[in-house]
Design a protein around this motif. Structure first.
Motif, PDB file in Angstrom:
ATOM      1  N   VAL A  25      37.531   1.171   9.850  1.00 14.07           N
ATOM      2  CA  VAL A  25      37.145  -0.068   9.170  1.00 14.07           C
ATOM      3  C   VAL A  25      37.579   0.036   7.720  1.00 14.07           C
ATOM      4  O   VAL A  25      37.216   0.994   7.027  1.00 14.07           O
ATOM      5  CB  VAL A  25      35.634  -0.317   9.276  1.00 14.07           C
ATOM      6  N   VAL A  26      38.384  -0.897   7.257  1.00 17.99           N
ATOM      7  CA  VAL A  26      38.909  -0.906   5.893  1.00 17.99           C
ATOM      8  C   VAL A  26      38.617  -2.266   5.263  1.00 17.99           C
ATOM      9  O   VAL A  26      38.268  -3.254   5.943  1.00 17.99           O
ATOM     10  CB  VAL A  26      40.424  -0.611   5.879  1.00 17.99           C
ATOM     11  N   SER A  27      38.757  -2.330   3.968  1.00 21.36           N
ATOM     12  CA  SER A  27      38.548  -3.611   3.263  1.00 21.36           C
ATOM     13  C   SER A  27      39.677  -4.574   3.592  1.00 21.36           C
ATOM     14  O   SER A  27      40.776  -4.152   3.976  1.00 21.36           O
ATOM     15  CB  SER A  27      38.476  -3.358   1.754  1.00 21.36           C
ATOM     16  N   ARG A  28      39.349  -5.859   3.423  1.00 17.00           N
ATOM     17  CA  ARG A  28      40.362  -6.858   3.782  1.00 17.00           C
ATOM     18  C   ARG A  28      41.561  -6.795   2.832  1.00 17.00           C
ATOM     19  O   ARG A  28      42.688  -6.979   3.248  1.00 17.00           O
ATOM     20  CB  ARG A  28      39.727  -8.261   3.728  1.00 17.00           C
ATOM     21  N   SER A  29      41.277  -6.540   1.576  1.00 15.31           N
ATOM     22  CA  SER A  29      42.364  -6.489   0.602  1.00 15.31           C
ATOM     23  C   SER A  29      42.891  -5.063   0.541  1.00 15.31           C
ATOM     24  O   SER A  29      42.149  -4.113   0.257  1.00 15.31           O
ATOM     25  CB  SER A  29      41.871  -6.930  -0.774  1.00 15.31           C
ATOM     26  N   VAL A  30      44.157  -4.922   0.841  1.00 15.32           N
ATOM     27  CA  VAL A  30      44.809  -3.622   0.853  1.00 15.32           C
ATOM     28  C   VAL A  30      45.851  -3.613  -0.236  1.00 15.32           C
ATOM     29  O   VAL A  30      46.673  -4.552  -0.342  1.00 15.32           O
ATOM     30  CB  VAL A  30      45.459  -3.336   2.221  1.00 15.32           C
ATOM     31  N   HIS A  31      45.810  -2.612  -1.100  1.00 13.64           N
ATOM     32  CA  HIS A  31      46.753  -2.471  -2.186  1.00 13.64           C
ATOM     33  C   HIS A  31      47.845  -1.465  -1.799  1.00 13.64           C
ATOM     34  O   HIS A  31      47.620  -0.525  -1.024  1.00 13.64           O
ATOM     35  CB  HIS A  31      46.044  -2.018  -3.471  1.00 13.64           C
ATOM     36  N   GLY A  32      49.037  -1.653  -2.329  1.00 12.28           N
ATOM     37  CA  GLY A  32      50.125  -0.718  -2.050  1.00 12.28           C
ATOM     38  C   GLY A  32      49.811   0.676  -2.544  1.00 12.28           C
ATOM     39  O   GLY A  32      49.365   0.866  -3.674  1.00 12.28           O
ATOM     40  N   GLY A  33      50.039   1.689  -1.688  1.00 15.27           N
ATOM     41  CA  GLY A  33      49.728   3.075  -2.013  1.00 15.27           C
ATOM     42  C   GLY A  33      48.312   3.465  -1.763  1.00 15.27           C
ATOM     43  O   GLY A  33      47.921   4.622  -1.998  1.00 15.27           O
ATOM     44  N   GLN A  34      47.467   2.503  -1.279  1.00 11.98           N
ATOM     45  CA  GLN A  34      46.061   2.799  -1.037  1.00 11.98           C
ATOM     46  C   GLN A  34      45.929   3.634   0.231  1.00 11.98           C
ATOM     47  O   GLN A  34      46.452   3.256   1.279  1.00 11.98           O
ATOM     48  CB  GLN A  34      45.269   1.501  -0.907  1.00 11.98           C
ATOM     49  N   PRO A  35      45.217   4.789   0.150  1.00 12.14           N
ATOM     50  CA  PRO A  35      44.954   5.539   1.381  1.00 12.14           C
ATOM     51  C   PRO A  35      43.948   4.792   2.238  1.00 12.14           C
ATOM     52  O   PRO A  35      42.916   4.341   1.733  1.00 12.14           O
ATOM     53  CB  PRO A  35      44.430   6.884   0.888  1.00 12.14           C
ATOM     54  N   LEU A  36      44.258   4.680   3.519  1.00 15.48           N
ATOM     55  CA  LEU A  36      43.408   3.926   4.421  1.00 15.48           C
ATOM     56  C   LEU A  36      42.559   4.846   5.308  1.00 15.48           C
ATOM     57  O   LEU A  36      41.373   4.626   5.487  1.00 15.48           O
ATOM     58  CB  LEU A  36      44.268   3.004   5.282  1.00 15.48           C
ATOM     59  N   LEU A  37      43.153   5.832   5.901  1.00 14.12           N
ATOM     60  CA  LEU A  37      42.425   6.724   6.805  1.00 14.12           C
ATOM     61  C   LEU A  37      43.203   8.038   6.943  1.00 14.12           C
ATOM     62  O   LEU A  37      44.335   8.142   6.449  1.00 14.12           O
ATOM     63  CB  LEU A  37      42.223   6.079   8.171  1.00 14.12           C
ATOM     64  N   ASN A  38      42.585   8.955   7.624  1.00 24.30           N
ATOM     65  CA  ASN A  38      43.201  10.267   7.874  1.00 24.30           C
ATOM     66  C   ASN A  38      43.232  10.516   9.375  1.00 24.30           C
ATOM     67  O   ASN A  38      42.193  10.462  10.042  1.00 24.30           O
ATOM     68  CB  ASN A  38      42.417  11.371   7.169  1.00 24.30           C
ATOM     69  N   VAL A  39      44.414  10.762   9.910  1.00 19.65           N
ATOM     70  CA  VAL A  39      44.539  11.074  11.340  1.00 19.65           C
ATOM     71  C   VAL A  39      44.480  12.598  11.496  1.00 19.65           C
ATOM     72  O   VAL A  39      45.048  13.344  10.696  1.00 19.65           O
ATOM     73  CB  VAL A  39      45.845  10.509  11.924  1.00 19.65           C
ATOM     74  N   ARG A  40      43.783  13.040  12.526  1.00 26.24           N
ATOM     75  CA  ARG A  40      43.623  14.485  12.778  1.00 26.24           C
ATOM     76  C   ARG A  40      44.578  14.916  13.890  1.00 26.24           C
ATOM     77  O   ARG A  40      44.613  14.318  14.963  1.00 26.24           O
ATOM     78  CB  ARG A  40      42.181  14.819  13.174  1.00 26.24           C
TER      79      ARG A  40
END
Length: 888
Positions: A25-40
């Motif tokens: 679950v992420v915020s609606r507004s996504v900025h360039g270069g913003q880390p979203l999640l980490n995959v394992r």
């Protein structure tokens, strides 16, 4: 041995993404270069180089550490956004994929979360700028308390931790950043900060076992990059969670304990480790024994210290002969052994019960039997068998044997077979049947190590060994051997020297007396009586013989019995020969050279005597009285006991060869003397005393050795020539004998060659010898009157020429050839009256047929009756057909 943890990980590890679909679950507004999640991504091999990729590379980018970044700024739609994250091994090109689903955060949820959770703000400490009043003091930097973050957090990520701000952000446009391990240093990307708002977030779950704390530094700068605030330190502690099971260092532990150990005996220590915090309950371990196999004699033979892992015995009764090994299942549990919340693991402890000497060896029989032939050594005569319940091939099992009686002279020893543990009774000294016929030995067996304390058995076992000695035929032996005899040399042949007899050690065997024979007699001087052993001489004993060494002559004799098998023994007779004066001295050298003038003319001579003192030197030298010219021309002077000088007495002696006799007498009693001839060559000499007229002097001829060699060569050459002549004549005779009388088709040569008897038959008894002695062709006046000449005397007349048989005669010419031979024999006055004339060549020997000489040599062939040839067999059938049957 590798730790159990690594083994378990290898067995359960599976490379790849832990889940097929990952939701965030992420915020609606996504900025360039913003880390979203980490995959394992789980890699069983830490050396793998993994490259991550995205199916939507224009919107999302995956870093090398698995953090998913927004490639550009955009607004998420109300529906979930999906894309695929791939991982590829750079070496093997193996690829794994996982689907990512991004759900926009609801507006009311964000507002309510802000109401429920207020993010802590970290404000940079205030400081006085340079333009401020110098009277105002600068405030000290704040000490920021550490941030505690639990490990293995499930997110959602990025998860906000704190917000960092400066109180100057109201007047200036500031940019925030963090540095340090976990931010811009490896491992990078774990912590990120919003450069505008200063909000610090974590992008993935943390693992305390990898990094227990992070030390970051926060910075605030203006838009021009100028530092506005002093950096502040931020410490993030990772709170431990009980996420690791205890792991034993070894899955199988091996230990030993002696049998019969008392309770409380230490056995071994097992150890497990827990990756969790050892200072917290998550890493505090407790041990316990889950099971014991076998459960004999008690199910609780061992116990374990729950904190240290030490295993000790708690019950008595360990007996290796009953139970050789115990297997324990050991469990280690964290959370201080809490069975409800703690994690546990197990390992196996194998405890071997070691042997102690609690069982002595025991003989399998009370008496053992054996036999041995006399005079044999290194022979095993008996095997002693024992039983021992202890562990084989250990000092508690290995038996040692010793004799306690019955062998006072040490003729036997007992060795131990390392494989069977048997005692091998072996003979080490020869045994004489005539002295000892039987041995009764008492033996004892015990272990290499003493019995353990408290054992009620005797420490050793005893038995009896009965050994019978077998009588065998032994070799006779001479007494004494060697036998020394002192005898003067010169003992004549046939003289009795000594008696040399042997003894037979076999007193209980029935056999005849010994027989003696000579085995070695280099000079062949002796003989021994085969019955009584009396030794007599067969030649004169000579001390100066080449077979005598240091006055000693050795001969070897043999004594043999008639036993089964026959045996023999040898004895040496040593004859020490005493010297007698039986050799006269001789001059040496035999030839010399001197000058014809008086000076220099001395000749040194030496006397040689094979005898020894006192029958040798000193010697006396003198010249004989005759001829008178010897003493007139020469003089001799003794210069020592063995040496003398011969020189000219006159001033000049003509050059030539002179024989000078010299009389030499030894010092023996009686004296022995001899006259030796010294051949002196007198010649003209130069000033150095060397001969100069060798060509003028006629030598006495070749030496004796050269003459003998020349004669031997001549004799050998003559023998070779004679042998060649004899061989040539024999070859001519053999060539003539091989010629056939008839064609090869009717060859009767075998029959003729087989028989060579031309006389001595019954028909020859009435033979008229006068017909042979007075043929018609003999002149009457050349014949002696009857009664004056012997009938078997060879007349003196010229021998007639006998017909020569052709190489291959025709069968029809046989009769003519025989008739011509008969006529020549009738006219031969030199033929003897006995039937030995070989007229028809060599006809073999050993014939049993009648002689052909029964044909009347004075009659013609037609008057003879050849019908008897039919009675001689098929070999004479051809002759019978040719001459028998009358006129045919």
């Amino acid at each position: 041995q590798a730790p159990i943890k690594a083994t378990c990980e290898d067995m359960s590890c599976k490379t790849g993404f832990p889940e097929d679909v990952h939701s965030a679950v992420v915020s609606r507004s996504v900025h360039g270069g913003q880390p979203l999640l980490n995959v394992r991504f789980q890699s069983c091999d830490g050396n793998k180089k993994i490259h991550f990729g995205s199916s939507e590379p224009e919107d999302f980018r995956v870093g090398e550490d698995g953090v998913v970044y927004a490639e550009r700024s955009f607004q998420l739609s109300a529906e979930p956004t999906e894309f695929v994250v791939s991982a590829q091994d750079k070496e093997t090109q193996e690829e794994w994929q996982m689907r990512v689903k991004l759900t926009p955060e609801p507006a009311f949820a964000a507002a309510s979360e802000k109401d429920q959770k207020k993010i802590e703000d970290i404000v940079f400490p205030w400081q006085q700028y340079k333009h401020s009043s110098p009277l105002k003091r600068q405030k000290r930097d704040w000490v920021i308390p550490p941030i505690n973050l639990p490990e293995n957090s499930r997110g959602p990520f990025p998860q906000e931790l704190v917000r960092i701000r400066s109180d100057r952000d109201k007047s200036l446009s500031l940019r925030y950043s963090v540095t340090g391990p976990g931010a811009d240093q490896p491992p990078t990307g774990i912590f990120i900060i919003n450069p505008i708002s200063g909000q610090l977030s974590v992008t993935k779950p943390l693992d305390r076992e990898q990094i227990a704390s992070f030390h970051l530094r926060a910075h605030a700068v203006d838009v021009n990059g100028n530092q506005v605030e002093n950096p502040i330190d931020i410490v993030i502690n990772v709170i431990d969670m009980n996420d690791n099971r205890p792991e034993f260092l070894h899955q199988v532990w091996n230990g030993t304990v002696p049998e019969g150990s008392k309770p409380g005996t230490y056995v071994m220590t097992v150890t497990a480790i827990d990756a969790d915090d050892p200072n917290a309950q998550n890493g505090m371990l407790r041990y316990r024994i889950l099971s014991q196999a076998p459960s004999s004699p008690s199910p609780n033979m061992f116990t374990i210290n729950n904190e240290t892992g030490d295993i000790i015995t708690v019950a008595a009764g360990l007996d290796r002969e009953k139970v050789q090994q115990y297997t324990l299942i050991i469990q280690a549990t964290d959370m201080e052994g809490n069975p409800t919340y703690g994690l546990s693991n197990t390992a196996t402890a194998v405890i071997s019960v070691t042997d102690v000497n609690d069982n002595p060896p025991e003989f399998t029989a009370m008496t053992f039997y054996g036999e041995v032939p006399e005079n044999r050594v290194d022979v095993i005569v008996a095997n002693l068998t024992v039983t021992d319940k202890d562990q084989p091939h250990t000092p508690a099992w290995n038996a040692m044997y010793r004799m306690t009686g019955g062998d006072p002279t040490g003729r036997f020893t007992i060795l131990t077979d390392p494989n069977s543990n048997d005692g091998l009774v072996t003979v080490v000294k020869p045994i004489d049947f005539e002295t000892n016929r039987m041995f009764v030995l008492t033996v004892a067996a015990e272990n290499q190590v003493p019995l353990a304390k408290g054992i009620q058995h005797p420490p050793q076992s005893t038995a009896t060994v009965s050994i019978t000695v077998i009588d065998v035929n032994e070799s006779p032996y001479f007494v004494p051997n060697p036998k020394l005899v002192r005898q003067e040399e010169g003992l004549l042949a046939g003289s009795m020297l000594t008696t040399f007899t042997a003894q037979d050690p076999d007193r209980y065997m029935q056999q005849t007396s010994l027989r003696y024979s000579k085995l070695s007699d280099p000079a062949n001087w002796l003989k021994i009586d085969p019955v009584n052993g009396q030794i007599t001489t067969t030649a004169v004993l000579d001390r100066e013989s080449i077979y005598v060494q240091n006055n000693m002559y050795n001969a070897t004799f043999l004594a043999s019995d008639n036993g089964i098998p026959p045996m023999s023994g040898t004895g040496t007779l040593q004859i020490y020969l005493l010297d007698i004066n039986d050799n006269a001295p001789q001059v040496n050298p035999k030839e010399a050279t001197t000058c014809e003038t008086l000076q220099p003319n001395a000749i040194n001579i030496t006397a040689v005597d094979p005898d020894i003192d006192p029958n040798a030197g000193p010697f006396a030298f003198e010249l004989p009285e005759t001829p008178a010219s010897i003493k007139r021309n020469w003089t001799i002077v003794r210069i020592s006991g063995d040496h003398a000088q011969l020189s000219l007495r006159i001033r000049f002696l003509e050059a030539g060869i002179y024989d000078v006799p010299i009389v030499i007498t030894d010092s023996g009693n009686p004296h022995a003397s001899s006259t030796s001839v010294l051949k002196v060559k007198v010649c003209q000499c130069d000033i150095n005393g060397d001969c100069t007229d060798v060509d003028r002097i006629v030598g006495a001829g070749l030496g004796t050795g050269a003459i003998i060699a020349i004669l031997l060569c001549i004799i050998i050459l003559l023998i070779l020539v004679l042998m060649f002549v004899v061989w040539m004549k024999r070859r001519d005779k053999e060539r003539q004998a091989k010629q056939l009388l008839i064609d090869p088709e009717d060859d009767v040569r075998d029959n003729i060659l087989k028989y060579d008897e031309e006389g001595g038959g019954e028909e020859d008894q009435d033979y008229d010898l006068s017909q042979l002695q007075q043929p018609d062709t003999v002149e009457p006046d050349a014949i002696k009157p009857v009664g004056i000449r012997r009938l078997d005397e060879r007349p003196i007349h010229a021998e007639p020429q006998y017909p020569v048989r052709s190489a291959a005669p025709h069968p029809g010419d046989i009769g003519d050839f025989i008739n011509e031979g008969l006529k020549a024999a009738d006219n031969d006055p030199t033929a003897p009256p006995y039937d030995s004339l070989l007229v028809f060549d060599y006809e073999g020997s050993g014939s049993t047929a009648g002689s052909l000489s029964s044909l009347n040599s004075s009659s013609s062939g037609g008057e003879q009756d050849y019908d008897y040839l039919n009675d001689w067999g098929p070999r004479f059938k051809k002759l019978a057909d040719m001459y028998g049957g009358g006129d045919d």
